[in-house]
Design an enzyme around this catalytic site. Structure first.
Site, mmCIF file in Angstrom:
data_model
loop_
_atom_site.group_PDB
_atom_site.id
_atom_site.type_symbol
_atom_site.label_atom_id
_atom_site.label_comp_id
_atom_site.label_asym_id
_atom_site.label_seq_id
_atom_site.Cartn_x
_atom_site.Cartn_y
_atom_site.Cartn_z
ATOM 1 N N HIS A 17 -1.294 0.469 -9.858
ATOM 2 C CA HIS A 17 -2.061 -0.374 -8.925
ATOM 3 C C HIS A 17 -2.760 -1.528 -9.660
ATOM 4 C CE1 HIS A 17 -4.250 -0.459 -4.805
ATOM 5 N NE2 HIS A 17 -4.122 -1.680 -5.303
ATOM 6 N N ARG A 47 0.854 -1.190 0.000
ATOM 7 C CA ARG A 47 0.000 0.000 0.000
ATOM 8 C C ARG A 47 0.892 1.243 0.000
ATOM 9 N NH1 ARG A 47 -3.882 -2.408 -1.573
ATOM 10 N NH2 ARG A 47 -5.789 -2.845 -0.443
#
Ligand code: NAP
Length: 309
Positions: A272, A224
């Protein structure tokens, strides 16, 4: 009984049909069309706008559309007493293992150097050691970290993992807890972060951690964004202490156009995409958990709210 769905990817008709295939009496509503909030018993979502879940008085359980659940805990009003389930899935793990293998091979084989050399028309060899002599370390030896470790083992990399508790993964050296972090870092030439985002892991990829890696180490972050202190990475790359980085996740997504990481010659960026859960599998899992919640059973892949992942 209704389920409230929210995702940035809009495939409302598909989700409705797929969920109703498994639970025919389920009414599926799509945020922001909540209707009467009293009707909503379940939510299947990623990054629901803050406060929405707290406004549903009869909510019984929440299901994440992905492996991570940090998006629930980011909401200051999130009702913490609710059971939470996340996705653990073979296909999700395989996709992440692919991503990790691809980028470990790039770093192992010095691809970033050759990309730069190509731009400058330079022919200069640098031979990589055999994979068995390349030390790869994975922060987080959970569902995704273990899958990645086993994939790297198939290529004979020298793999270790770091987690909160000790693990037994064939051929993978296990380091656990803060006391063993430094030894893990000291042996790691290519570092992959597959930790969940929690208070403890926020900012873990920082100046202090980079300093404990050997000179020339590379990092890969498909965990993350907030786990990385971006300026510390730029400093470590510019000083030459780190050789290269591959980043899939960022503090702000999409990564703002003016962010200096875009143009850094030692940084490779992916938007992502390291791994995504297949919607049919997520729908089947959510359906199974609806049935479990209705009969008062523990959910599949239920998250421990105290650990936060
Ligand atoms: P998981 O099964 O919960 O594994 C998490 C691992 O991290 C566990 O081994 C855990 O240790 C360890 N850990 C957590 N906090 C720690 C701490 N403070 N110190 C040391 N170790 C710690 O999670 P997962 O399914 O592998 O997923 C990991 C993360 O990948 C997700 O949370 C998500 O953020 C990210 N992800 C990214 C993408 C993408 O496309 N970029 C896709 C999917 C997931 P224990 O086992 O000892 O508890």
């Amino acid at each position: 009984m209704a389920l409230l769905f929210h995702s940035k990817i809009k495939r409302d008709d598909w989700w409705r049909a797929e969920l109703k295939k498994h639970v025919p009496d389920l009414e599926v509503r799509f945020y922001p069309d909540i209707g009467n909030p009293d009707d909503i018993e379940f939510a299947l979502c990623f990054a629901m706008p803050h406060g929405v879940l707290a406004s549903l008085p009869n909510l019984k359980a929440v299901f994440s559309l992905g492996a991570g659940v940090d998006h629930f805990f980011e909401d200051p009003e999130f009702p913490r007493h609710l059971p939470i389930a996340r996705v653990i899935d073979e296909e999700l793990t395989d996709r992440m293992s692919e991503y990790v293998l691809q980028h470990v091979l790039n770093h192992h084989r010095y691809q970033h150097r050759y990309d730069q050399q190509q731009r400058e028309h330079i022919w200069k060899e640098k031979h990589a050691p055999a994979a068995r002599n390349r030390k790869v370390g994975i922060l987080g030896l959970g569902a995704l970290g273990t899958g990645a470790a086993l994939t790297l083992k198939m290529m004979n990399f020298d793999v270790a993992g770091w987690s909160r508790s000790k693990k037994e993964v064939k051929g993978v050296e296990s380091f656990a807890g803060p006391d063993e972090l430094d030894a893990f870092l000291a042996r790691t030439e290519i570092l992959i972060c597959l930790l969940p985002l929690t208070e403890e892991t926020t900012g873990v990829l920082s100046r202090d951690l980079f300093a404990k890696l050997p000179e020339g180490a590379a990092i890969i972050n498909p965990g993350r964004g907030p786990q990385l202190v971006e300026q510390d990475l730029v400093d470590a790359l510019d000083s030459g202490h780190l050789s290269a980085a591959t980043l899939d996740v960022f503090h702000t997504e999409p990564l703002p156009k003016e962010n200096p990481l875009w143009a850094h010659p030692k940084v490779r960026i992916t938007p992502h995409v390291a791994s995504i859960a297949a919607p049919d599998r997520v729908a089947a899992l959510a359906a199974e958990n609806i049935l479990r919640a209705r009969s008062g059973e523990i959910l599949l892949n239920q998250v421990d709210p105290d650990k936060g992942y």
